[in-house]
Write an enzyme that holds these catalytic residues in place. Structure first.
Site: not given
Ligand code: EPU
Length: 417
Positions: A22-23, A92, A116, A121, A304, A396
């Site tokens: 994802k990132n 974000r 968040c 953040r 994470d 997500r």
């Protein structure tokens, strides 16, 4: 709203295929704004964050079509429209469009993302980097209004390693006039993969994967294709699932080198790990040992994975300590893990996690993506039934998590509430 119902106690066995990251895919999608043309991105996970960014890109005139696990992107008609609050607020990472729009069109308007679930953040590093490159930034009723044509190469020194600010600064600098040097660069694999993608588009970036990048701005870039790297946080989450349930799980299509800190922590806890090119086998038979872990920028232990590791350490024989150095308030999962029988005390950015031997099922609520993952992991070993609500958070960032887990023997169902 969907929830997960989990009957705890099944050992996970068999194989799980790891999806694209994802990132990594989010900044790559934004980078397509930099050069008008058509792109093919492979190994793109089906996630609601990818869908949110796709919607945002559509508002900017970029067409995105899914073809199996690939995304076909057409940025030939992209326009510098404003990135609206409704989209930026829900994700974000939308702020990643700031650098590319500014660099390509000389003017960008992006709504401020706001706080968040676990803290403020800020995005000050992103804005300072754009200013260093010559942009004039104004805050206009909650919208970042950035003007800078042309951007000029500069020296950027981040006070703290930031994944997003590094990504934005690099995407702006590749089209700036002259040389940009960026210090204290985030070395996360997702940033390295973004830099490699930009280089495939014709950007000149030296020092990829190190703390210092030197970028020679190009007049223009051209489209390129890419294959998204495996998701190291999804990998880590399934590693914990295998370890926690005392299972024997083979994770396929991953990149073990991106997970060294997590693998080292699990080994130290007594988990058996075998690594073979793109596979990782995780087994756990004996008791788990407690750990002292501190989150840190890559290659340190990832923030994470902090919540998921905490779920594991609740079953260790003894007391562990986790120090969260990236997001000091990122402990929303703690009260929920305690509802499942966990014993965790938070003091500032430190969590003291006491091994409790067993967890018991309960109704719990997800508050963010990784917190949800930790609750699911705990539910896999808790006695009886656990129900995790607000699982839109998990959708997500984890592709078909219920199917992947049940394929490995977990008893987990998506239920409508
Ligand atoms: N920071 C600032 N100012 C800024 C930017 C960051 O003070 O302008 C601080 C943050 O408050 C934090 C630290 O710098 O203390 C590092 O934050 P970073 O900018 O690296 O985080 P991010 O880019 O917003 C990405 C991931 C997060 C992950 C962090 C840290 C994406 C889309 N998001 O966020 O992933 O936790 O890096 O590794 O890549 C997730 O996937 O669940 C997730 C939250």
């Amino acid at each position: 709203m969907d929830a997960f119902r989990i009957e705890g106690g099944a050992k996970l066995t068999g194989e799980v295929r790891i999806s694209g990251s994802k990132n990594a895919v989010l900044p790559i999608l934004c980078a397509t704004i930099l050069a008008p043309g058509t792109y093919r991105l492979e190994n793109v996970p089906v996630l609601s964050d990818v869908a949110t960014l796709t919607t945002l890109l559509r508002t900017l005139g970029v067409r995105v079509v899914r073809e199996g696990s690939a995304l076909l992107v057409d940025s030939r008609e992209s326009v510098p429209n404003e990135a609206p609050y409704e989209l930026v607020r829900t994700m974000r990472a939308s702020v990643y469009v700031l650098g590319p729009i500014l660099a390509r069109f000389g003017h960008a308007r992006v709504s401020l993302p706001g706080g968040c679930a676990w803290g403020p953040r800020p995005i000050d590093f992103h804005l300072k980097a754009m200013e260093a490159l010559g942009a004039v930034i104004r805050l206009d009723h909650g919208v970042i209004d950035a003007i800078g044509a042309p951007l000029r190469g500069a020296e950027i020194r981040f006070p703290f390693s930031s994944v997003g600010a590094t990504g934005n600064a690099v995407m702006a600098a590749v089209l700036a006039e002259g040389t940009t040097t960026i210090f204290n660069v985030a070395r996360e694999p997702e940033i390295t993969s973004l830099c490699e993608f930009l280089c495939a588009m014709g950007a000149r970036i030296e020092g990829v994967g190190t703390e210092k990048l030197v970028i020679e701005g190009a007049r223009e870039l051209h489209p390129a294709d890419a294959r998204v790297i495996p998701d190291r946080i999804e990998t880590g989450t399934y590693l914990v699932a295998g370890a926690l349930t005392g299972g024997d799980l083979l994770l396929r299509d991953t990149e073990p080198a991106h997970n060294e800190a997590v693998l080292a922590a699990l080994r130290e806890a007594g988990v058996e790990i075998d690594v073979n090119k793109t596979d990782i086998r995780v087994r756990s038979r004996g008791p788990l040992r407690p750990l002292e872990v501190e989150t840190a920028p890559y290659p340190g232990f990832p923030t994470d994975m902090q919540a998921q590791l905490m779920a594991l350490l609740l079953l260790a024989e003894g007391t562990s300590e986790i120090i969260e150095t990236i997001f000091p308030d990122r402990f929303k999962h703690v009260p929920e893990l305690c509802r499942l029988g966990g014993s965790i005390r938070v003091e500032g950015n430190r969590a003291i996690v006491r091994g409790v031997g067993a967890l018991t099922g309960a109704h719990v609520m997800a508050s963010d993506l990784r917190a949800s993952a930790a609750l699911i992991l705990a539910g896999l070993v808790a006695r009886g039934t656990t129900e995790v609500s607000r699982i839109y958070h998990i959708d997500r960032g984890y592709e078909r998590i219920d199917e992947k887990l049940s394929g490995a023997g977990a008893r987990i169902w998506r239920v409508r509430r």
